[in-house]
Design a protein around this motif. Structure first.
Motif, short mmCIF file in Angstrom:
data_model
loop_
_atom_site.label_atom_id
_atom_site.label_comp_id
_atom_site.label_asym_id
_atom_site.label_seq_id
_atom_site.Cartn_x
_atom_site.Cartn_y
_atom_site.Cartn_z
N ILE A 123 53.38 -28.62 85.15
CA ILE A 123 53.89 -27.25 85.22
C ILE A 123 55.24 -27.13 84.49
O ILE A 123 55.40 -26.24 83.66
CB ILE A 123 53.92 -26.73 86.67
CG1 ILE A 123 52.48 -26.48 87.12
CG2 ILE A 123 54.77 -25.47 86.80
CD1 ILE A 123 52.31 -26.05 88.53
N PRO A 124 56.22 -28.00 84.76
CA PRO A 124 57.47 -27.89 83.98
C PRO A 124 57.24 -28.08 82.48
O PRO A 124 57.88 -27.42 81.66
CB PRO A 124 58.36 -29.01 84.53
CG PRO A 124 57.80 -29.34 85.86
CD PRO A 124 56.34 -29.02 85.80
N LEU A 125 56.30 -28.96 82.12
CA LEU A 125 55.97 -29.14 80.71
C LEU A 125 55.39 -27.85 80.12
O LEU A 125 55.75 -27.45 79.02
CB LEU A 125 54.99 -30.29 80.54
CG LEU A 125 54.62 -30.66 79.12
CD1 LEU A 125 55.85 -31.10 78.32
CD2 LEU A 125 53.58 -31.77 79.13
N SER A 126 54.55 -27.18 80.88
CA SER A 126 53.99 -25.91 80.45
C SER A 126 55.09 -24.86 80.27
O SER A 126 55.08 -24.09 79.31
CB SER A 126 52.95 -25.43 81.47
OG SER A 126 52.50 -24.14 81.16
N VAL A 127 56.03 -24.83 81.21
CA VAL A 127 57.16 -23.89 81.10
C VAL A 127 57.99 -24.20 79.86
O VAL A 127 58.40 -23.29 79.13
CB VAL A 127 58.03 -23.92 82.38
CG1 VAL A 127 59.30 -23.13 82.20
CG2 VAL A 127 57.23 -23.40 83.57
N LEU A 128 58.21 -25.49 79.58
CA LEU A 128 58.96 -25.89 78.39
C LEU A 128 58.25 -25.40 77.12
O LEU A 128 58.90 -24.88 76.21
CB LEU A 128 59.14 -27.41 78.36
CG LEU A 128 59.90 -27.98 77.18
CD1 LEU A 128 61.34 -27.46 77.18
CD2 LEU A 128 59.87 -29.49 77.21
N VAL A 129 56.95 -25.57 77.06
CA VAL A 129 56.19 -25.09 75.90
C VAL A 129 56.34 -23.58 75.77
O VAL A 129 56.53 -23.05 74.67
CB VAL A 129 54.71 -25.50 76.01
CG1 VAL A 129 53.84 -24.78 74.99
CG2 VAL A 129 54.56 -27.01 75.87
N LYS A 130 56.30 -22.87 76.89
CA LYS A 130 56.47 -21.41 76.85
C LYS A 130 57.89 -21.04 76.40
O LYS A 130 58.07 -20.04 75.71
CB LYS A 130 56.14 -20.81 78.21
CG LYS A 130 54.66 -20.84 78.50
CD LYS A 130 54.35 -20.12 79.77
CE LYS A 130 52.89 -20.24 80.11
NZ LYS A 130 51.98 -19.86 79.07
N MET A 131 58.89 -21.84 76.80
CA MET A 131 60.26 -21.58 76.36
C MET A 131 60.35 -21.68 74.84
O MET A 131 60.99 -20.85 74.19
CB MET A 131 61.23 -22.57 77.01
CG MET A 131 61.49 -22.30 78.46
SD MET A 131 62.48 -23.61 79.24
CE MET A 131 64.01 -23.48 78.36
N ILE A 132 59.72 -22.70 74.29
CA ILE A 132 59.73 -22.88 72.84
C ILE A 132 58.97 -21.75 72.16
O ILE A 132 59.42 -21.20 71.15
CB ILE A 132 59.14 -24.26 72.47
CG1 ILE A 132 60.07 -25.37 73.00
CG2 ILE A 132 58.91 -24.38 70.97
CD1 ILE A 132 59.46 -26.75 72.96
N LYS A 133 57.84 -21.39 72.73
CA LYS A 133 56.99 -20.38 72.10
C LYS A 133 57.57 -18.97 72.20
O LYS A 133 57.54 -18.22 71.23
CB LYS A 133 55.60 -20.40 72.76
CG LYS A 133 54.62 -19.44 72.14
CD LYS A 133 53.24 -19.57 72.77
CE LYS A 133 52.28 -18.59 72.14
NZ LYS A 133 50.95 -18.68 72.72
N TYR A 134 58.14 -18.61 73.37
CA TYR A 134 58.56 -17.22 73.59
C TYR A 134 60.07 -17.01 73.46
O TYR A 134 60.51 -15.87 73.39
CB TYR A 134 58.08 -16.72 74.95
CG TYR A 134 56.58 -16.64 75.04
CD1 TYR A 134 55.89 -15.65 74.34
CD2 TYR A 134 55.86 -17.54 75.79
CE1 TYR A 134 54.52 -15.57 74.39
CE2 TYR A 134 54.48 -17.47 75.85
CZ TYR A 134 53.82 -16.49 75.16
OH TYR A 134 52.46 -16.41 75.22
N GLY A 135 60.84 -18.07 73.50
CA GLY A 135 62.28 -17.94 73.32
C GLY A 135 62.92 -16.99 74.32
O GLY A 135 62.83 -17.19 75.52
N ASN A 136 63.56 -15.93 73.82
CA ASN A 136 64.28 -15.00 74.69
C ASN A 136 63.38 -14.23 75.64
O ASN A 136 63.83 -13.75 76.67
CB ASN A 136 65.08 -14.00 73.84
CG ASN A 136 66.20 -14.70 73.10
OD1 ASN A 136 66.64 -15.78 73.49
ND2 ASN A 136 66.66 -14.09 72.01
N GLY A 137 62.13 -14.08 75.31
CA GLY A 137 61.20 -13.34 76.18
C GLY A 137 60.61 -14.20 77.27
O GLY A 137 59.64 -13.81 77.93
N LEU A 138 61.21 -15.38 77.49
CA LEU A 138 60.65 -16.32 78.46
C LEU A 138 60.62 -15.76 79.86
O LEU A 138 59.63 -15.90 80.57
CB LEU A 138 61.45 -17.63 78.44
CG LEU A 138 61.04 -18.64 79.51
CD1 LEU A 138 59.64 -19.16 79.21
CD2 LEU A 138 62.02 -19.79 79.58
#
Length: 188
Positions: A123-138
């Protein structure tokens, strides 16, 4: 006619083949021009596209696409094979034993803990990928997905229509297996 049971080693070999089918399916079906699979519903257009791609594969230039198209279209049957073999092994192993309700709960609880050991770190790894993908819209993205992460942790995502593939496609498998364990113990 005598039917001999499948040995433990044979089921492991078959599970290995099922896993290979699944891996190749997930790899090949995202390639451009790969035929779309019929996993949850039948669509004649998908089947016609697959048959056309098979016929086209017999040209000297695209014979390798025959292999690609096959695994893209049929590789998901590895999941059904894997579930069947797991159920077969469970039945063989536990069919001669009477389970008390406490033993059933203990069995399922051990499986839940085993699944959580895999899911919780992802789950934290998934959140990290989303942080990279969505940036400010995280933040907006994560608040949209909190319920989905909860459904994964509670193994209920397959019970919610349209949510079986939330967050990441393969995570539905944990909920499905756990639900099948529960069904097995309800009918034994």
């Amino acid at each position: 006619m005598l039917i001999s049971p499948i040995s433990y080693n044979d089921t492991n070999r078959f599970k290995g083949m099922a896993i290979l089918l699944i891996v190749l399916h997930n790899f090949y079906h995202v390639l451009p021009q790969a035929p779309i699979e019929n996993e949850f519903f039948f669509n004649i257009e998908n089947t016609n596209y697959y048959l056309k791609s098979v016929i086209d594969s017999f040209s000297p230039i695209s014979i390798t696409s025959l292999f690609t198209d096959f695994f893209s279209f049929f590789g998901h049957y590895g999941v059904a094979l894997f579930i069947f073999l797991s159920g077969y092994g469970l039945t063989i192993k536990y069919s001669s034993k009477e389970f008390s309700n406490i033993e059933k709960i203990h069995f399922i609880w051990k499986r839940i803990l085993r699944f959580w050991k895999v899911i919780i770190p992802l789950i934290p790894l998934s959140v990290l990928v989303k942080m990279i993908k969505y940036g400010n819209g995280l933040w907006e993205t994560l608040t949209d997905h909190i319920g989905e992460y909860l459904s994964i942790i509670t193994f209920t995502q397959t019970l919610i229509p349209g949510k079986e593939f939330v967050v990441s496609g393969p995570w539905w498998f944990f909920g499905a297996i756990l639900q099948l364990y529960n069904i097995y113990f309800l009918i034994t």
